[in-house]
Design an enzyme around this catalytic site. Sequence first.
Site, mmCIF file in Angstrom:
data_model
loop_
_atom_site.group_PDB
_atom_site.id
_atom_site.type_symbol
_atom_site.label_atom_id
_atom_site.label_comp_id
_atom_site.label_asym_id
_atom_site.label_seq_id
_atom_site.Cartn_x
_atom_site.Cartn_y
_atom_site.Cartn_z
ATOM 1 N N HIS A 1 0.824 -1.216 0.000
ATOM 2 C CA HIS A 1 0.000 0.000 0.000
ATOM 3 C C HIS A 1 0.856 1.263 0.000
ATOM 4 O O HIS A 1 0.486 2.274 0.596
ATOM 5 C CB HIS A 1 -0.955 0.027 1.199
ATOM 6 C CG HIS A 1 -1.952 -1.088 1.220
ATOM 7 N ND1 HIS A 1 -3.226 -0.966 0.694
ATOM 8 C CD2 HIS A 1 -1.877 -2.353 1.685
ATOM 9 C CE1 HIS A 1 -3.875 -2.108 0.850
ATOM 10 N NE2 HIS A 1 -3.083 -2.963 1.442
ATOM 11 N N ASN B 1 -10.340 -2.685 2.402
ATOM 12 C CA ASN B 1 -10.026 -2.687 0.974
ATOM 13 C C ASN B 1 -11.288 -2.433 0.163
ATOM 14 O O ASN B 1 -12.392 -2.395 0.714
ATOM 15 C CB ASN B 1 -9.462 -4.054 0.566
ATOM 16 C CG ASN B 1 -7.985 -4.211 0.920
ATOM 17 O OD1 ASN B 1 -7.278 -3.230 1.156
ATOM 18 N ND2 ASN B 1 -7.518 -5.434 0.934
ATOM 19 N N TYR C 1 0.732 -4.106 12.545
ATOM 20 C CA TYR C 1 0.735 -2.696 12.148
ATOM 21 C C TYR C 1 1.502 -1.810 13.133
ATOM 22 O O TYR C 1 2.164 -0.855 12.737
ATOM 23 C CB TYR C 1 -0.702 -2.188 11.950
ATOM 24 C CG TYR C 1 -1.341 -2.741 10.687
ATOM 25 C CD1 TYR C 1 -1.539 -4.106 10.537
ATOM 26 C CD2 TYR C 1 -1.734 -1.913 9.643
ATOM 27 C CE1 TYR C 1 -2.106 -4.627 9.392
ATOM 28 C CE2 TYR C 1 -2.312 -2.427 8.494
ATOM 29 C CZ TYR C 1 -2.497 -3.785 8.371
ATOM 30 O OH TYR C 1 -3.058 -4.300 7.234
HETATM 31 FE FE1 HDE Z 1 -2.404 -4.698 5.602
HETATM 32 N N1 HDE Z 1 -0.590 -3.868 6.008
HETATM 33 N N2 HDE Z 1 -1.711 -6.483 6.263
HETATM 34 N N3 HDE Z 1 -4.135 -5.606 5.033
HETATM 35 N N4 HDE Z 1 -3.093 -2.970 4.886
HETATM 36 C C1 HDE Z 1 -0.277 -2.584 5.813
HETATM 37 O O1 HDE Z 1 0.799 -1.264 7.386
HETATM 38 C C2 HDE Z 1 -0.571 -6.673 6.970
HETATM 39 C C3 HDE Z 1 -4.459 -6.914 5.221
HETATM 40 C C4 HDE Z 1 -4.351 -2.702 4.439
HETATM 41 O O2 HDE Z 1 -3.224 3.564 3.929
HETATM 42 C C5 HDE Z 1 1.046 -2.217 6.393
HETATM 43 O O3 HDE Z 1 1.035 0.932 7.730
HETATM 44 C C6 HDE Z 1 -0.485 -8.043 7.426
HETATM 45 C C7 HDE Z 1 -5.858 -7.137 4.941
HETATM 46 C C8 HDE Z 1 -4.455 -1.319 4.054
HETATM 47 O O4 HDE Z 1 -1.609 3.421 5.391
HETATM 48 C C9 HDE Z 1 1.539 -3.525 7.020
HETATM 49 C C10 HDE Z 1 -1.610 -8.661 6.957
HETATM 50 C C11 HDE Z 1 -6.355 -5.916 4.581
HETATM 51 C C12 HDE Z 1 -3.197 -0.776 4.291
HETATM 52 C C13 HDE Z 1 0.387 -4.451 6.718
HETATM 53 C C14 HDE Z 1 -2.372 -7.676 6.240
HETATM 54 C C15 HDE Z 1 -5.264 -4.974 4.650
HETATM 55 C C16 HDE Z 1 -2.376 -1.831 4.822
HETATM 56 C C17 HDE Z 1 2.013 -1.548 5.473
HETATM 57 C C18 HDE Z 1 -2.017 -10.111 7.124
HETATM 58 C C19 HDE Z 1 -7.783 -5.579 4.147
HETATM 59 C C20 HDE Z 1 -2.741 0.636 4.011
HETATM 60 C C21 HDE Z 1 2.160 -0.140 5.980
HETATM 61 C C22 HDE Z 1 -2.146 -10.538 8.463
HETATM 62 C C23 HDE Z 1 -8.728 -5.752 5.216
HETATM 63 C C24 HDE Z 1 -3.018 1.564 5.152
HETATM 64 C C25 HDE Z 1 1.281 -0.049 7.104
HETATM 65 C C26 HDE Z 1 -2.592 2.972 4.801
HETATM 66 C C27 HDE Z 1 -1.049 -1.660 5.221
HETATM 67 C C28 HDE Z 1 0.392 -5.713 7.175
HETATM 68 C C29 HDE Z 1 -3.586 -7.999 5.581
HETATM 69 C C30 HDE Z 1 -5.457 -3.593 4.315
HETATM 70 C C31 HDE Z 1 2.865 -4.040 6.517
HETATM 71 C C32 HDE Z 1 0.651 -8.626 8.234
HETATM 72 C C33 HDE Z 1 -6.616 -8.458 5.063
HETATM 73 C C34 HDE Z 1 -5.665 -0.611 3.480
HETATM 74 O O5 HDE Z 1 1.719 -3.405 8.393
#
Ligand code: HDE
Length: 719
Positions: free
Chosen positions: A104, A177, A391
Amino acid sequence: MATRDTRPSSASPAVAHALGDHQPGAGKPPHEDNAGNGGETHQDLKPSAAAPQDYLTDNFGHRIADNQNSLRAGERGPTLLEDFVLREKIFHFDHERIPERIVHARGSGAHGVFECTKAIPELTKASIFQKKGESCPVFVRFSTVAGGAGSVDTPRDVRGFAVKFYTDTGNWDLVGNNIPVFFIQDAMKFPDLVHSVKMEADRGYPQAASAHDTFWDFVSLMPETMHMIMWAMSDRAIPRSLRMMQGFGVHTFRFVNASGEGKFVKFHWKPVLGMESLVWDEAVKIAGADPDFHRRDLFEAIAAGDFPAWDLGVQVFDEEWAARQPYDVLDATKLVPEEDIPVEIVGRLTLNRNVDNFFAETEQVAFLPSNIIPGIDFTNDPLLQGRLFSYLDTQKSRLGTANFHQIPINAPKCPFHNFQRDGMMQTLVPTGRANYEPNSLAEAGEDSGPRAEPESGFSTFTENAERNEPENKLRIRAELFADHYSQAGLFYRSQTESEQSHIASAIVFELSKVALAHVRERVISRLRNVDETLAERVAAGLALKLPKKAAAAREPVEMAPSDALSIQKNALETLEGRKVGILFDEGSDKKALDDLKSAIEKSGGSAFLVAPKVGALKLKGGTLEADGQLAGSPSVLFDAVASILMPEAAEKLTTQAAAVQWFMDAYGHCKTIAHCPGTQAILDKAGVEKDDGVVPIDEFAGVGARRHWAREPRIRDLA
Ligand code: HDE
């Protein structure tokens, strides 16, 4: 201002002027000192009477006398190490970037407001849902997932839809999402998924694209991805605008009311402008014509006062209902059909203010799925559980300090106080001795600090039937998680014929970029479990023999199609928020142009005037300046096009590729083309044939900006 002016405001203009004096050679206009540059470097100096905050200073408040030249030993000599002004400026510049988000990374943000439109105290005690009309500020960041921060806006990808509600009981981050399900079921697989979709490790490409070996290799080996793959290969993954896509909380959450009763809840964002997507060929061309297409669209709409809005909907159900479904509601690869549990609208989100500074706000905003408020709670979804610790970790590594919550965009807007202290970049200055608890300093008349509050404080929902305690510690998934195909088939069969052909074609496109033959085959063998006709279409599109059907861990069940899953079945007949490109040239009828423009604006759309030259052109009835030059304003940037041209002008334009392409693309992307009779020569050259969407100017209002999908099979072979 980024800097703090700590100079006493009483500094007299004379002193200020002296401090601003140039050296060497004080007294002379600074540019005369710029020996060797021909006097061409100008200092943009403030008049001597300027207020203190108008003066340029370094980060410690020292006024800077010369912002053009470094300090050197003589006219042609080396630069001196003592030049603290230069050193600080370059030092800070060298550290301007912070690590981009691992996923993202590319995002666009805006401020807004959330308002409760229906009180639901019987479902949740969350403060923002207690009273109709209650509101709180929000910050939203939309994003793509796979590409880097500088990548384009329109790849085929999932879009992040992250909302930070600054409520009076603390921040609630709904980090969702634009697709209601996810690729994987367990946090354990997230790094593998992300590694596979990002640029391949050895070659460093492709950027922001899933059409490559490693992604599809992973997908083919992980059948739980199939449902999300259907969505990702559908038009949902190429939205026309961030303003025109749905959002979802994805996981099943909990609502908890004041009596402590809990229900399951799924969150939905429904765009007021309706859903709209691009055609793949269009998305690819936009990537070149305007890499910032979505960011610009969002920024311009808000700047123009066309505030994008979404309704917040909830699907609420209890554990007994959930237990009767053929899928597990704790599995993030499954959705709850709206036909089974209707979406109830409870609030509205309106984005009404652009950021003042992209870095300070959009880049530094830190979302945490663990940020919830009393009245909302987690469930045991194993993907959500993994996110709850991930996060916090990521924010520390991106923003460098455990004090990232103090950055204004992240700080709650309600009071916060505790006994956490110190750390890098501490900006708060706590007073007193009470940095521990319990303490009895109050008895000595000192401030004893804050205390926990069992009544209104957050308390975790305890009646967890889903927890199945006590049990052994197991690395295992619940039984129904093994059904990987039923909902993938449900999604595919809920689409229109046109949408189904887009999905099949997208998979053919992506697999045609996959060089590993066994991966292509394995994907198709899985697709046979989703829908036999889809598998056949994909195999035919790749000129492959239909492979053997893959064994399914659990036989799929038939689910009733859900119209809510289709974009086309829910299309709005509206011009609102849509942009119409109008082509004109010398001699065009100004009155006809003005009338068309105001009719579009009256319907809530915007008109963008395009001409071969942007300066004032002589028209019939006056002169007119275009908003954009033809070569820089291809029709892919508009929802519909119109043209008002004299026959001679149209004839002349038949030799201009940009003009012919303008109509050819609008036609190929199934857009409305409204034209005057004078345009005909160029329509013929572009191969535009008459149909429901190719209409005389005066019929434009009736047809609007909707796409004419029936045209598509005449234009391109779809799988
Ligand atoms: Fe994320 N995800 N994610 N994700 N995600 C990040 O956090 C992570 C997941 C989502 O505009 C990171 O700040 C893991 C699902 C959005 O700043 C990170 C897992 C969904 C955004 C991270 C998931 C998301 C992130 C990267 C599996 C939909 C952007 C930078 C367990 C429900 C937020 C940050 C923004 C961002 C990890 C799965 C949505 C790396 C470990 C499922 C919208 O921490």
